[in-house]
Motif scaffolding. Structure first.
Motif: not given
Length: 353
Positions: A137-145
């Motif tokens: 669920t933490t994948v969304i919006g975590e491309t740069i991270g």
């Protein structure tokens, strides 16, 4: 800047052991405390999502003399996105510190012991960040991270190999004892170096395998960003869960230990290795936290740790939603009322419907 001295003898009066630049920028008290707190802040949400640990607050009353704060171990169903944003915070600070470490190591401006402790300082934040990779669920919006975490992990693995293959000999001692902490007080130039070199090569191979899985999750995150998705689909979730499925053959309790106990052990071991290496080499890290180089990691660590602690107080979804049985009972009562006869008054009398 202290002179580049290759003697391992005790420093002259008024001369500190180690590199003044590294003591100020790489392992000062603000940097160390900030990274330690970031690691704790990333471990706390993982403990809640894996083991179901929740802190329940109860107001104090005169009749109830129990503790106002209680720990509960229960099955939770809340979607907290535990670890969201932590990978970006971990990767950004780690990349900046590793860049400075690489420049100082290339210019021979720090000792082997200092190079060792700075890399283990990175381990104290990378190990908790890896634990968040199980939660898709933490994948969304975590491309740069995700990309920053992958770069940091590969960078640390390569740096360890460089240290034990070459830097141990080329870096100046700078009046340090050239001893490090690895379950014991060991010389970095002895046979311990060979063992560590072999372990680092094995760890680097496993890091390359992990980079493949993180690359899959990064690809899913980027595709969701391009399409503007706010929730991950089942197909993309299965694609991003490649890393988690690698451990699916293990027993559930073993998977929980890998996600929580192992990162906690690595964090504790890294903290002990850093602090004992500083003490055994008589290093003098800066204690002044007024400089931006110390304040930025420290403030970031405080914020991340507070966020992780507050997530333990976050109410369970079942506590915030109505009980399904109560909801069904309420629906039955509404239907019973609807089936009753309704009397409508008219001028000529009353009509039942």
């Amino acid at each position: 800047m202290p002179p580049i001295c290759r003697s391992a003898s005790p420093p002259a009066p008024g001369t500190d052991a180690g590199s003044a630049i590294a003591a100020q920028d790489l392992y000062g008290v603000g940097v160390r405390l900030g990274l330690y707190l970031q690691g704790i802040g990333m471990l706390l949400p993982t403990l809640r999502s894996v083991w179901g640990i929740q802190i329940v607050y109860q107001p104090i009353s005169l009749r109830n003399r129990s503790w106002p704060i209680q720990f509960q171990l229960r099955k939770l169903h809340s979607t907290l996105r535990a670890g969201a944003g932590s990978k970006l915070a971990c990767g950004s600070i780690s990349i900046s510190l590793l860049s400075s470490w690489t420049i100082l190591a290339a210019r021979k401006l720090l000792s082997p012991s200092e190079a060792y402790l700075v890399l283990f300082l990175m381990v104290s934040i990378i190990a908790p960040a890896k634990a968040t990779l199980f939660d898709t669920t933490t994948v969304i919006g975590e491309t740069i991270g995700l990309a920053a975490l992958m770069i940091t992990d590969l960078w640390v693995s390569a740096a360890f190999i460089w240290l034990f293959a070459r830097l141990y000999h080329t870096l100046p001692p700078l009046y340090t004892q050239q001893v490090v902490c690895f379950f014991a007080k060991l010389s970095i130039t002895g046979s311990f170096r060979i063992v560590m070199l072999v372990l680092c090569i094995v760890e680097a191979i496993s890091t390359l395998a992990l980079a493949f899985f993180v690359g899959k999750a990064t690809k899913v995150s980027l595709e969701c960003y391009i399409r503007g998705d706010t929730e991950i689909s089942d197909d993309k979730r299965r694609e991003a869960e490649v890393y988690a499925r690698m451990w699916s053959s293990l027993r559930p309790w073993c998977q929980k230990c890998i996600r929580t106990i192992l990162p906690l052990f690595l964090w504790s071991f890294a903290v002990a290795a850093v602090e004992r290496t500083i003490a055994w080499n008589a290093l003098s890290p800066t204690m002044d936290i007024s400089s931006p180089g110390q304040l930025i990691p420290l403030v970031t660590g405080i914020i991340v740790s507070i966020n992780g602690l507050l997530l333990l107080f976050y109410p369970n979804r079942d506590d915030r939603e109505e009980d399904p049985e109560d909801r069904d009972t309420g629906n039955e009562e509404v239907e019973m009322q609807a089936n009753r006869q309704i009397e409508i008054p008219l001028d000529s009398g009353r009509v039942s419907v």
